[in-house]
Design a protein around this motif. Structure first.
Motif, mmCIF file in Angstrom:
data_model
loop_
_atom_site.group_PDB
_atom_site.id
_atom_site.type_symbol
_atom_site.label_atom_id
_atom_site.label_comp_id
_atom_site.label_asym_id
_atom_site.label_seq_id
_atom_site.Cartn_x
_atom_site.Cartn_y
_atom_site.Cartn_z
ATOM 1 N N HIS A 32 1.014 -1.544 0.290
ATOM 2 C CA HIS A 32 0.105 0.249 -0.075
ATOM 3 C C HIS A 32 0.893 1.454 -0.172
ATOM 4 O O HIS A 32 1.879 1.129 0.339
ATOM 5 C CB HIS A 32 -0.824 0.283 1.441
ATOM 6 N N CYS A 33 -0.243 2.408 -0.229
ATOM 7 C CA CYS A 33 0.505 3.477 -0.261
ATOM 8 C C CYS A 33 1.047 3.742 0.925
ATOM 9 O O CYS A 33 0.837 4.040 1.701
ATOM 10 C CB CYS A 33 0.417 4.767 -1.146
ATOM 11 N N CYS A 36 -1.290 8.081 1.920
ATOM 12 C CA CYS A 36 -2.905 7.364 1.645
ATOM 13 C C CYS A 36 -3.315 6.354 1.749
ATOM 14 O O CYS A 36 -4.099 5.751 2.180
ATOM 15 C CB CYS A 36 -3.236 8.401 0.755
ATOM 16 N N THR A 38 -3.447 3.671 -0.414
ATOM 17 C CA THR A 38 -4.542 2.775 -1.342
ATOM 18 C C THR A 38 -2.976 1.853 -1.270
ATOM 19 O O THR A 38 -2.322 2.298 -1.547
ATOM 20 C CB THR A 38 -4.630 4.282 -2.582
ATOM 21 N N GLN A 39 -3.574 0.556 -1.870
ATOM 22 C CA GLN A 39 -3.547 -0.656 -2.541
ATOM 23 C C GLN A 39 -2.507 0.276 -3.994
ATOM 24 O O GLN A 39 -3.650 -0.050 -5.045
ATOM 25 C CB GLN A 39 -4.007 -1.943 -2.406
ATOM 26 N N PHE A 40 -1.453 -0.819 -3.951
ATOM 27 C CA PHE A 40 -0.908 -0.445 -5.523
ATOM 28 C C PHE A 40 -1.493 -1.510 -6.525
ATOM 29 O O PHE A 40 -1.790 -2.596 -5.791
ATOM 30 C CB PHE A 40 0.543 -0.540 -5.137
ATOM 31 N N ARG A 58 5.178 6.383 -8.652
ATOM 32 C CA ARG A 58 4.134 7.506 -8.385
ATOM 33 C C ARG A 58 2.474 6.768 -7.517
ATOM 34 O O ARG A 58 2.083 5.848 -8.657
ATOM 35 C CB ARG A 58 3.382 8.206 -8.762
ATOM 36 N N CYS A 59 1.655 7.395 -6.733
ATOM 37 C CA CYS A 59 0.868 6.080 -5.814
ATOM 38 C C CYS A 59 -0.108 7.387 -6.771
ATOM 39 O O CYS A 59 -0.316 8.389 -7.373
ATOM 40 C CB CYS A 59 0.461 6.350 -4.747
ATOM 41 N N HIS A 60 -0.835 6.393 -7.822
ATOM 42 C CA HIS A 60 -2.270 6.637 -8.108
ATOM 43 C C HIS A 60 -3.018 7.880 -7.661
ATOM 44 O O HIS A 60 -3.717 8.107 -8.624
ATOM 45 C CB HIS A 60 -2.969 5.134 -9.573
ATOM 46 N N CYS A 62 -2.280 9.996 -4.691
ATOM 47 C CA CYS A 62 -2.134 10.657 -3.714
ATOM 48 C C CYS A 62 -0.725 11.509 -4.534
ATOM 49 O O CYS A 62 -0.397 12.497 -4.026
ATOM 50 C CB CYS A 62 -2.032 10.744 -2.642
ATOM 51 N N HIS A 64 1.772 10.319 -4.391
ATOM 52 C CA HIS A 64 3.472 10.594 -3.286
ATOM 53 C C HIS A 64 4.703 9.793 -4.399
ATOM 54 O O HIS A 64 3.907 8.765 -4.629
ATOM 55 C CB HIS A 64 3.051 10.628 -2.185
ATOM 56 N N HIS A 66 7.430 6.743 -4.318
ATOM 57 C CA HIS A 66 8.222 5.850 -3.381
ATOM 58 C C HIS A 66 9.060 5.217 -4.386
ATOM 59 O O HIS A 66 8.731 5.274 -5.700
ATOM 60 C CB HIS A 66 6.875 4.449 -3.241
#
Length: 128
Positions: A32-33, A36, A38-40, A58-60, A62, A64, A66
């Motif tokens: 997960h992110c 936020c 959220t699961q990748f 990049r998290c889709h 938020c 951010h 990684h």
């Protein structure tokens, strides 16, 4: 080891039915992110790993960035090690096409498992 831990958690009542269902379905396996939660998505992580992994992921949700941890890079290397050893040193079959076929199959299996193995951390110099 994970199976024993999971059985202990179920016996202790730490999972409700929905959590157990999502874990067994495979929704809890991907990372997960860190921002936020959220699961990748498997597909996005998979295609990211085929590119230059020095660039951030990049998290889709938020946006951010990684980076892959050092432990994640080592685990990715170890994931492809059996196929490399098989192709370079171990040739148990007399047919070179069979050896290559099995080596490519091992590489394919390793690449399909790679999104489950890799671990990310938040990039420290994020400007968003």
């Amino acid at each position: 080891m994970i199976g024993i831990h999971l059985a202990h958690e179920i016996a202790e009542g730490h999972f409700n039915d929905l959590q157990l269902f999502t874990f067994l379905k495979g929704d809890e396996i991907l990372q997960h992110c860190k921002n936020c939660h959220t699961q990748f998505q498997w597909k996005k992580v998979y295609f990211y790993l085929w590119g230059p992994i020095i660039n951030p992921f990049r998290c889709h949700a938020c946006k951010h960035d990684h980076l892959i941890t050092m432990k994640g890079r080592v685990m990715l290397s170890l994931l492809y090690l059996p196929a490399t050893l098989f192709l370079l040193f171990l040739t148990p079959f007399q047919s070179i096409s069979l050896n290559l076929g099995i080596g490519v199959l091992l590489l394919l299996i390793g690449s399909l498992l790679s999104p489950f193995i890799v671990r990310f951390k938040l990039e420290q110099t994020n400007q968003s």
